[in-house]
Write an enzyme that holds these catalytic residues in place. Structure first.
Site, short mmCIF file in Angstrom:
data_model
loop_
_atom_site.label_atom_id
_atom_site.label_comp_id
_atom_site.label_asym_id
_atom_site.label_seq_id
_atom_site.Cartn_x
_atom_site.Cartn_y
_atom_site.Cartn_z
N LYS A 75 43.72 42.70 -46.00
CA LYS A 75 42.84 41.58 -45.63
C LYS A 75 42.34 40.87 -46.88
CE LYS A 75 41.37 43.63 -41.27
NZ LYS A 75 40.40 44.46 -40.54
N ASP B 144 35.01 38.75 -36.32
CA ASP B 144 35.70 39.71 -35.47
C ASP B 144 35.52 39.36 -33.99
OD1 ASP B 144 37.26 41.85 -36.39
OD2 ASP B 144 35.51 42.86 -37.25
N GLN C 224 34.59 46.95 -41.07
CA GLN C 224 35.80 47.64 -40.61
C GLN C 224 35.42 48.84 -39.73
OE1 GLN C 224 38.92 46.57 -41.09
NE2 GLN C 224 39.86 48.31 -40.06
N1 GUN Z 1 39.60 48.45 -36.76
C1 GUN Z 1 40.78 48.29 -36.10
N2 GUN Z 1 40.96 47.00 -35.73
C2 GUN Z 1 39.87 46.33 -36.18
C3 GUN Z 1 39.48 44.97 -36.10
O1 GUN Z 1 40.17 44.10 -35.53
N3 GUN Z 1 38.28 44.67 -36.69
C4 GUN Z 1 37.50 45.61 -37.30
N4 GUN Z 1 36.34 45.22 -37.81
N5 GUN Z 1 37.84 46.89 -37.37
C5 GUN Z 1 39.03 47.24 -36.81
#
Ligand code: GUN
Length: 298
Positions: free
Chosen positions: A54, A121, A98
């Site tokens: 990311k 998100d 995350q």
């Molecule tokens: N963990 C797995 N997928 C995601 C996501 O799309 N966003 C976040 N913040 N954590 C994750």
């Protein structure tokens, strides 16, 4: 590459290019650059890889990346203080915490602390409510990526039956809301669904987001079904660790009409959509009108 295989890498790189272009125009107009803050707690190996990717892609599109890597033992209050600080930081337009967070932290409490306008998100209750009400909102990245794929390959989902396997807040539920908005008929299945195999056989499109390696077999699907595989499972094969989806890819490839591979299907779309959401979140924060999504993606 078989013409049945949906190239998520290619589609996602096109989206990132467009995000970069629109971000550049926004910078020319306002003198400001979108900033994405990513918070990673602990040492979960999968989370570390996702966050690394990311951050790399954030920098590639010309956005500012702000990273906070915290110890596994961080307290809930410390995390809340960090989110508050990022909420009030004018250089931060998007905040991503995350998941999963350690067990001693109430994830819902942390996610709901993020200002809805910075919630790239799309997990904040305000954004969830707007999505289900058909209002404009920040939409969770993985289902947004799946919906962009589906729009590209099947212009009109009206009357199509989509079976979603998995009811998580991250994928299954928001995927259902998006598909309803696209006039599909939606069935959500999960671990307690009876005779999942028979339900899948009625699907024009299957979205598998259940976290069970290679669960969906060719005898579960209709000839010509479209398969969107959200699963990313690390398994050991011939003493090597590899990634497989929730769909038995080699088995289903023969029978389906289109399929997303793992890796290289939905995964890269999630990151592209995170950057897209960061761009979309930036317009109102920079006092600019937000273009609609289709004008960015066309
Ligand atoms: N963990 C797995 N997928 C995601 C996501 O799309 N966003 C976040 N913040 N954590 C994750």
């Amino acid at each position: 590459m078989s013409d049945k295989i949906i190239d998520g890498k290619l589609i996602s790189s096109e989206i990132r290019e467009k995000v970069k272009k629109f971000g550049g125009q926004l910078k020319s107009k306002t003198g400001k650059v979108p900033g994405l803050a990513v918070v990673l707690v602990g040492e979960n190996p999968a989370s570390r890889v996702y966050v690394k990717n990311k951050i790399e892609k954030t920098i590639e599109v010309g956005f500012t990346s702000i990273e906070h890597k915290l110890n596994e033992k961080v307290s809930e209050n410390e995390l809340i203080d960090l989110v508050d600080k990022l909420n009030n930081d004018k250089n931060v337009q998007g905040i991503l915490v995350q998941l999963p967070l350690p067990k001693h932290v109430d994830s819902d409490k942390i996610l709901d602390r993020i200002k809805p306008e910075k919630d790239v998100d799309g997990f904040h209750a305000n954004n969830v409510g707007k999505l289900w009400s058909g209002l404009d909102s920040l939409v969770p990245c993985t289902p947004l990526g799946c919906s962009i794929i589906l729009k590209k390959i099947s212009k009109d989902l009206s009357g199509k039956h989509v079976v979603i396997i998995g009811r998580s807040n991250i994928v299954g539920k928001p995927m259902a809301a998006l598909l309803l908005g696209m006039n599909a008929t939606v069935t959500i299945c999960h671990s307690r669904t009876k005779d999942l195999e028979s339900v899948c056989k009625t699907a024009d499109i299957i979205v598998a987001a259940v976290g069970i390696p290679e669960m969906v077999k060719s005898y579960w699907i209709r000839e010509d079904a479209i398969i969107i595989d959200v699963g990313i499972n690390r398994v050991e094969r011939d003493e090597k660790k590899i990634l497989v989806g929730d769909v038995d890819y080699n088995d289903c490839l023969k029978k389906c009409s289109l399929i997303t591979p793992v890796p290289g299907g939905v995964g890269p779309m999630t990151i592209a959509c995170l950057l897209l959401n960061t761009l979309l979140a930036s317009y109102p924060q920079f006092g600019e009108p937000t273009p609609d999504l289709s004008s960015i993606l066309e």
